[in-house]
Design a protein around this motif. Structure first.
Motif, PDB file in Angstrom:
ATOM      1  N   VAL A  64       1.751 -34.032  19.483  1.00  0.00           N
ATOM      2  CA  VAL A  64       2.376 -32.799  18.978  1.00  0.00           C
ATOM      3  C   VAL A  64       2.633 -31.835  20.130  1.00  0.00           C
ATOM      4  O   VAL A  64       3.714 -31.243  20.233  1.00  0.00           O
ATOM      5  CB  VAL A  64       1.497 -32.143  17.898  1.00  0.00           C
ATOM      6  CG1 VAL A  64       2.038 -30.764  17.526  1.00  0.00           C
ATOM      7  CG2 VAL A  64       1.421 -33.024  16.651  1.00  0.00           C
ATOM      8  N   ALA A  65       1.636 -31.661  21.006  1.00  0.00           N
ATOM      9  CA  ALA A  65       1.793 -30.747  22.136  1.00  0.00           C
ATOM     10  C   ALA A  65       2.939 -31.187  23.040  1.00  0.00           C
ATOM     11  O   ALA A  65       3.741 -30.356  23.501  1.00  0.00           O
ATOM     12  CB  ALA A  65       0.495 -30.670  22.932  1.00  0.00           C
ATOM     13  N   ASP A  66       3.051 -32.489  23.276  1.00  0.00           N
ATOM     14  CA  ASP A  66       4.134 -33.002  24.112  1.00  0.00           C
ATOM     15  C   ASP A  66       5.496 -32.683  23.496  1.00  0.00           C
ATOM     16  O   ASP A  66       6.419 -32.263  24.197  1.00  0.00           O
ATOM     17  CB  ASP A  66       3.987 -34.511  24.290  1.00  0.00           C
ATOM     18  CG  ASP A  66       5.141 -35.116  25.073  1.00  0.00           C
ATOM     19  OD1 ASP A  66       5.167 -34.954  26.305  1.00  0.00           O
ATOM     20  OD2 ASP A  66       6.022 -35.750  24.445  1.00  0.00           O
ATOM     21  N   SER A  67       5.604 -32.871  22.197  1.00  0.00           N
ATOM     22  CA  SER A  67       6.875 -32.594  21.524  1.00  0.00           C
ATOM     23  C   SER A  67       7.211 -31.107  21.578  1.00  0.00           C
ATOM     24  O   SER A  67       8.365 -30.725  21.808  1.00  0.00           O
ATOM     25  CB  SER A  67       6.815 -33.060  20.065  1.00  0.00           C
ATOM     26  OG  SER A  67       8.011 -32.758  19.391  1.00  0.00           O
ATOM     27  N   LEU A  68       6.211 -30.247  21.362  1.00  0.00           N
ATOM     28  CA  LEU A  68       6.444 -28.803  21.397  1.00  0.00           C
ATOM     29  C   LEU A  68       6.918 -28.353  22.778  1.00  0.00           C
ATOM     30  O   LEU A  68       7.850 -27.556  22.907  1.00  0.00           O
ATOM     31  CB  LEU A  68       5.161 -28.059  21.023  1.00  0.00           C
ATOM     32  CG  LEU A  68       4.713 -28.157  19.559  1.00  0.00           C
ATOM     33  CD1 LEU A  68       3.307 -27.600  19.399  1.00  0.00           C
ATOM     34  CD2 LEU A  68       5.684 -27.419  18.644  1.00  0.00           C
ATOM     35  N   ILE A  69       6.292 -28.887  23.809  1.00  0.00           N
ATOM     36  CA  ILE A  69       6.643 -28.501  25.179  1.00  0.00           C
ATOM     37  C   ILE A  69       7.989 -29.093  25.586  1.00  0.00           C
ATOM     38  O   ILE A  69       8.812 -28.437  26.221  1.00  0.00           O
ATOM     39  CB  ILE A  69       5.530 -28.948  26.150  1.00  0.00           C
ATOM     40  CG1 ILE A  69       4.241 -28.155  25.880  1.00  0.00           C
ATOM     41  CG2 ILE A  69       5.973 -28.782  27.601  1.00  0.00           C
ATOM     42  CD1 ILE A  69       3.017 -28.709  26.564  1.00  0.00           C
ATOM     43  N   ARG A  70       8.223 -30.322  25.179  1.00  0.00           N
ATOM     44  CA  ARG A  70       9.459 -31.027  25.569  1.00  0.00           C
ATOM     45  C   ARG A  70      10.695 -30.465  24.859  1.00  0.00           C
ATOM     46  O   ARG A  70      11.745 -30.267  25.468  1.00  0.00           O
ATOM     47  CB  ARG A  70       9.298 -32.513  25.242  1.00  0.00           C
ATOM     48  CG  ARG A  70      10.406 -33.408  25.794  1.00  0.00           C
ATOM     49  CD  ARG A  70      10.240 -34.829  25.258  1.00  0.00           C
ATOM     50  NE  ARG A  70       8.952 -35.399  25.604  1.00  0.00           N
ATOM     51  CZ  ARG A  70       8.711 -36.127  26.689  1.00  0.00           C
ATOM     52  NH1 ARG A  70       9.700 -36.357  27.535  1.00  0.00           N
ATOM     53  NH2 ARG A  70       7.516 -36.625  26.923  1.00  0.00           N
ATOM     54  N   HIS A  71      10.573 -30.206  23.532  1.00  0.00           N
ATOM     55  CA  HIS A  71      11.742 -29.838  22.731  1.00  0.00           C
ATOM     56  C   HIS A  71      11.840 -28.344  22.397  1.00  0.00           C
ATOM     57  O   HIS A  71      12.910 -27.879  21.999  1.00  0.00           O
ATOM     58  CB  HIS A  71      11.761 -30.653  21.432  1.00  0.00           C
ATOM     59  CG  HIS A  71      11.800 -32.133  21.635  1.00  0.00           C
ATOM     60  ND1 HIS A  71      12.911 -32.783  22.114  1.00  0.00           N
ATOM     61  CD2 HIS A  71      10.851 -33.094  21.440  1.00  0.00           C
ATOM     62  CE1 HIS A  71      12.662 -34.082  22.199  1.00  0.00           C
ATOM     63  NE2 HIS A  71      11.417 -34.299  21.795  1.00  0.00           N
ATOM     64  N   GLU A  72      10.734 -27.627  22.493  1.00  0.00           N
ATOM     65  CA  GLU A  72      10.673 -26.186  22.209  1.00  0.00           C
ATOM     66  C   GLU A  72      11.330 -25.804  20.876  1.00  0.00           C
ATOM     67  O   GLU A  72      12.168 -24.893  20.798  1.00  0.00           O
ATOM     68  CB  GLU A  72      11.331 -25.397  23.351  1.00  0.00           C
ATOM     69  CG  GLU A  72      10.624 -25.598  24.689  1.00  0.00           C
ATOM     70  CD  GLU A  72      11.236 -24.764  25.793  1.00  0.00           C
ATOM     71  OE1 GLU A  72      12.481 -24.574  25.799  1.00  0.00           O
ATOM     72  OE2 GLU A  72      10.479 -24.286  26.653  1.00  0.00           O
ATOM     73  N   PRO A  73      10.950 -26.477  19.776  1.00  0.00           N
ATOM     74  CA  PRO A  73      11.565 -26.155  18.478  1.00  0.00           C
ATOM     75  C   PRO A  73      11.237 -24.750  17.995  1.00  0.00           C
ATOM     76  O   PRO A  73      11.965 -24.184  17.167  1.00  0.00           O
ATOM     77  CB  PRO A  73      10.972 -27.222  17.549  1.00  0.00           C
ATOM     78  CG  PRO A  73       9.663 -27.581  18.185  1.00  0.00           C
ATOM     79  CD  PRO A  73       9.914 -27.522  19.658  1.00  0.00           C
ATOM     80  N   PHE A  74      10.178 -24.162  18.505  1.00  0.00           N
ATOM     81  CA  PHE A  74       9.753 -22.813  18.098  1.00  0.00           C
ATOM     82  C   PHE A  74      10.725 -21.742  18.574  1.00  0.00           C
ATOM     83  O   PHE A  74      10.656 -20.598  18.124  1.00  0.00           O
ATOM     84  CB  PHE A  74       8.350 -22.527  18.637  1.00  0.00           C
ATOM     85  CG  PHE A  74       8.168 -22.827  20.092  1.00  0.00           C
ATOM     86  CD1 PHE A  74       8.513 -21.919  21.073  1.00  0.00           C
ATOM     87  CD2 PHE A  74       7.665 -24.061  20.494  1.00  0.00           C
ATOM     88  CE1 PHE A  74       8.361 -22.204  22.412  1.00  0.00           C
ATOM     89  CE2 PHE A  74       7.502 -24.368  21.846  1.00  0.00           C
ATOM     90  CZ  PHE A  74       7.860 -23.430  22.806  1.00  0.00           C
ATOM     91  N   LYS A  75      11.630 -22.093  19.484  1.00  0.00           N
ATOM     92  CA  LYS A  75      12.625 -21.127  19.952  1.00  0.00           C
ATOM     93  C   LYS A  75      13.818 -21.030  19.007  1.00  0.00           C
ATOM     94  O   LYS A  75      14.681 -20.164  19.180  1.00  0.00           O
ATOM     95  CB  LYS A  75      13.112 -21.511  21.353  1.00  0.00           C
ATOM     96  CG  LYS A  75      12.066 -21.312  22.443  1.00  0.00           C
ATOM     97  CD  LYS A  75      12.654 -21.575  23.823  1.00  0.00           C
ATOM     98  CE  LYS A  75      11.651 -21.238  24.921  1.00  0.00           C
ATOM     99  NZ  LYS A  75      12.209 -21.496  26.284  1.00  0.00           N
ATOM    100  N   LYS A  76      13.870 -21.917  18.011  1.00  0.00           N
ATOM    101  CA  LYS A  76      15.031 -21.966  17.120  1.00  0.00           C
ATOM    102  C   LYS A  76      14.798 -21.243  15.801  1.00  0.00           C
ATOM    103  O   LYS A  76      15.638 -21.311  14.898  1.00  0.00           O
ATOM    104  CB  LYS A  76      15.407 -23.426  16.856  1.00  0.00           C
ATOM    105  CG  LYS A  76      15.760 -24.191  18.137  1.00  0.00           C
ATOM    106  CD  LYS A  76      15.935 -25.672  17.880  1.00  0.00           C
ATOM    107  CE  LYS A  76      16.175 -26.426  19.196  1.00  0.00           C
ATOM    108  NZ  LYS A  76      16.252 -27.889  19.008  1.00  0.00           N
ATOM    109  N   VAL A  77      13.626 -20.593  15.651  1.00  0.00           N
ATOM    110  CA  VAL A  77      13.340 -19.865  14.404  1.00  0.00           C
ATOM    111  C   VAL A  77      13.454 -18.374  14.670  1.00  0.00           C
ATOM    112  O   VAL A  77      13.320 -17.905  15.798  1.00  0.00           O
ATOM    113  CB  VAL A  77      11.951 -20.223  13.848  1.00  0.00           C
ATOM    114  CG1 VAL A  77      11.940 -21.666  13.366  1.00  0.00           C
ATOM    115  CG2 VAL A  77      10.856 -19.997  14.888  1.00  0.00           C
ATOM    116  N   SER A  78      13.682 -17.624  13.589  1.00  0.00           N
ATOM    117  CA  SER A  78      13.956 -16.184  13.731  1.00  0.00           C
ATOM    118  C   SER A  78      12.738 -15.302  13.521  1.00  0.00           C
ATOM    119  O   SER A  78      12.796 -14.100  13.763  1.00  0.00           O
ATOM    120  CB  SER A  78      15.055 -15.780  12.740  1.00  0.00           C
ATOM    121  OG  SER A  78      14.667 -16.117  11.408  1.00  0.00           O
ATOM    122  N   SER A  79      11.623 -15.903  13.063  1.00  0.00           N
ATOM    123  CA  SER A  79      10.427 -15.092  12.840  1.00  0.00           C
ATOM    124  C   SER A  79       9.175 -15.902  13.155  1.00  0.00           C
ATOM    125  O   SER A  79       9.232 -17.132  13.254  1.00  0.00           O
ATOM    126  CB  SER A  79      10.366 -14.596  11.398  1.00  0.00           C
ATOM    127  OG  SER A  79      10.065 -15.677  10.517  1.00  0.00           O
TER     128      SER A  79
END
Length: 484
Positions: A153-168
């Protein structure tokens, strides 16, 4: 015993926190049981935590020992005796502690030069260990103390940064590229993953990732059957070498070993076992949030109210609270009403010993990986209450993938539980609901049945011919070929 007779010498260098130290020491003992010469390097006060256990192993004929190095407290402005993360009492002490840890490089280098071991097993929080091992031409293995699931999970979060695509902060997003659909929110993420600003913690994480990529591989305190899709993802998709050798807590085969993991228990183990013996099977909820986390008085009060409302018997481990503060966190008359029904332990508890007792039917946990894997090994379902580190990831594994737990409703990652800036509190109603779901009824029985199946798999994994037993032997055989 490993199939090849040549003895290897491993140096084990754990991070100075109970959550890292305990499984690393168990791993060193496990390796010694497989014929390895194991040397654990740590500081004087931390060495005392497992000294009697190492002495018993020696008496049994295992080649295991401890070397101590000075903790540079005065050099970084920490008080003498502050050698473990559990001794940190303010956020201001954390960077000083991390600075002290970087000063271990030269002492460790001198030890490697003196002993010339075949391999260095160093905690992930020592990224410089890979380069030091390289100076002496020996492999460095990383010990994470995390699940394969959390690493993926950590690798995916760091690699793809999906948290930057949400507004809140509270908007859910999918973590891409994983075997299961996993959703998270920015609120659940560590600041060193979601924040772009350079911090000491973020710098450490970046260095640790680079160090892991150039290391020989990773030792994981887990077993293939528990999270097979993620052990495969870690090796095949992420391209990392890893050996699943757990659950390492199973090297503690008698009550004495189980009782002595970490600090001395605050309550006599026989007294605790007698209390559990008086209870029916699966009737007791065990509550513990690890060795570090501090909970606010208001939240402790809410836990007490939720426990009382649930009607369940319980053992509740609370970090020591001064007697004069007792009424600030316990509802008036709570201990009198709970006499015989609840046991409050103010301090350290023999967790593995308690979880293994047949009376324990549920575990309210912060979802640290040690607690999680120990609960799985005991066949006990969980009430999940993640707080920090990778614990929100572990909650996803417990509740959504393995389906052996129920979330209490924690929403926000925070480093300090009594931080007044924390926006969300868990209420008495949240606690009562989650406890009841895990302890009583058809859903609880289904979770308990799944947990028991995983318990049986865990124990088979470390037995001769099991997956973890075979992984460990394969690692040793490979190193014998590469370390002439």
């Amino acid at each position: 015993m490993a199939s090849n007779s040549r003895q290897l010498h491993f140096i084990f260098f754990p991070q100075l926190a109970h959550g890292h130290l305990i499984p690393t020491v168990d791993t060193a003992r496990l390796f010694a049981m497989h014929g390895v010469k194991a040397t654990i390097v740590t500081t004087p006060l931390n060495a005392l935590l497992f000294a009697s256990k190492i002495q018993r192993e020696k008496q049994l004929g295992f080649d295991i020992s401890t070397m101590v190095i000075k903790f540079p407290a005065s050099e970084v402005g920490l008080p003498e005796g502050c050698e473990n993360v559990s001794s940190i009492t303010s956020q201001e002490m954390t960077p000083k502690f991390l600075k002290a840890v970087t000063l271990f490089q030269q002492p460790l280098e001198r030890i490697l030069e003196e002993l010339r071991p075949d391999c260095l097993v160093a905690d992930w929080m020592f990224p410089w260990a890979t380069d030091i091992a390289g100076k002496f031409g020996i492999p460095r293995l990383v010990f994470h103390g995390k699940s394969s699931f959390a690493l993926c999970v950590a690798d995916s979060l760091i690699r793809h940064e999906p948290f930057k695509k949400v507004s809140s902060e509270s908007e859910a997003f999918d973590v891409p590229g994983l075997p299961d659909q996993i959703t998270m929110t920015r609120l659940q993420l560590p600041d060193y993953i979601k924040d772009t600003a350079e911090t000491d913690r973020k710098k450490l994480m970046d260095e640790a990732i680079k160090s892991e990529l150039t290391s020989y591989g990773v030792i994981v305190n887990s077993f293939h059957e528990l999270e097979s899709a993620y052990t495969q993802h870690y090796s095949k998709v992420m391209g990392r070498k890893a050996w699943q050798v757990g659950p390492v807590s199973l090297c503690n085969r008698n009550n004495e070993d189980k009782a002595e993991r970490g600090n001395a228990a605050f309550i006599d183990r026989d007294e605790c076992l007698r209390w559990l013996d008086s209870k029916k099977p699966n009737s007791v909820l065990y509550i513990c949030f690890g060795s570090i986390f501090r909970t606010s008085a208001a939240q402790l009060n809410e836990i007490a109210k939720g426990l009382e409302a649930s009607g369940q018997d319980f053992i509740w481990v609370v970090r020591k609270v001064n007697d004069e503060d007792r009424e600030e966190w316990l509802p008036e008359g709570f201990e009198e009403r709970m006499e015989g029904k609840g046991l409050i332990i103010r301090g350290w508890a023999a967790q593995v010993l308690i979880l293994d007792h047949e009376a324990v039917g549920g575990f309210m946990t912060h979802c640290g990986w040690n607690s999680t894997i120990e609960s799985i090994t005991a066949g006990v379902p969980m009430v999940t209450w993640p707080i920090c580190a990778e614990q929100f990831c572990n909650e996803k594994l417990i509740a959504e993938v393995l389906k052996i737990g129920v979330g209490v409703g924690a929403k926000e990652w925070c480093r300090w539980g009594d931080d007044p800036s924390t926006k969300f509190k868990v209420t008495k109603e949240d606690i009562e609901r989650a406890v009841s779901r895990v302890m009583v009824g058809e859903e609880a029985e289904e979770m308990r049945s799944r947990a028991k199946e995983l318990k049986n798999m865990a124990r088979k994994a470390v037995e001769e011919g099991g997956s973890s037993y075979s992984d460990l032997n394969a690692l040793l055989d490979e190193l014998r070929l590469n370390c002439p």
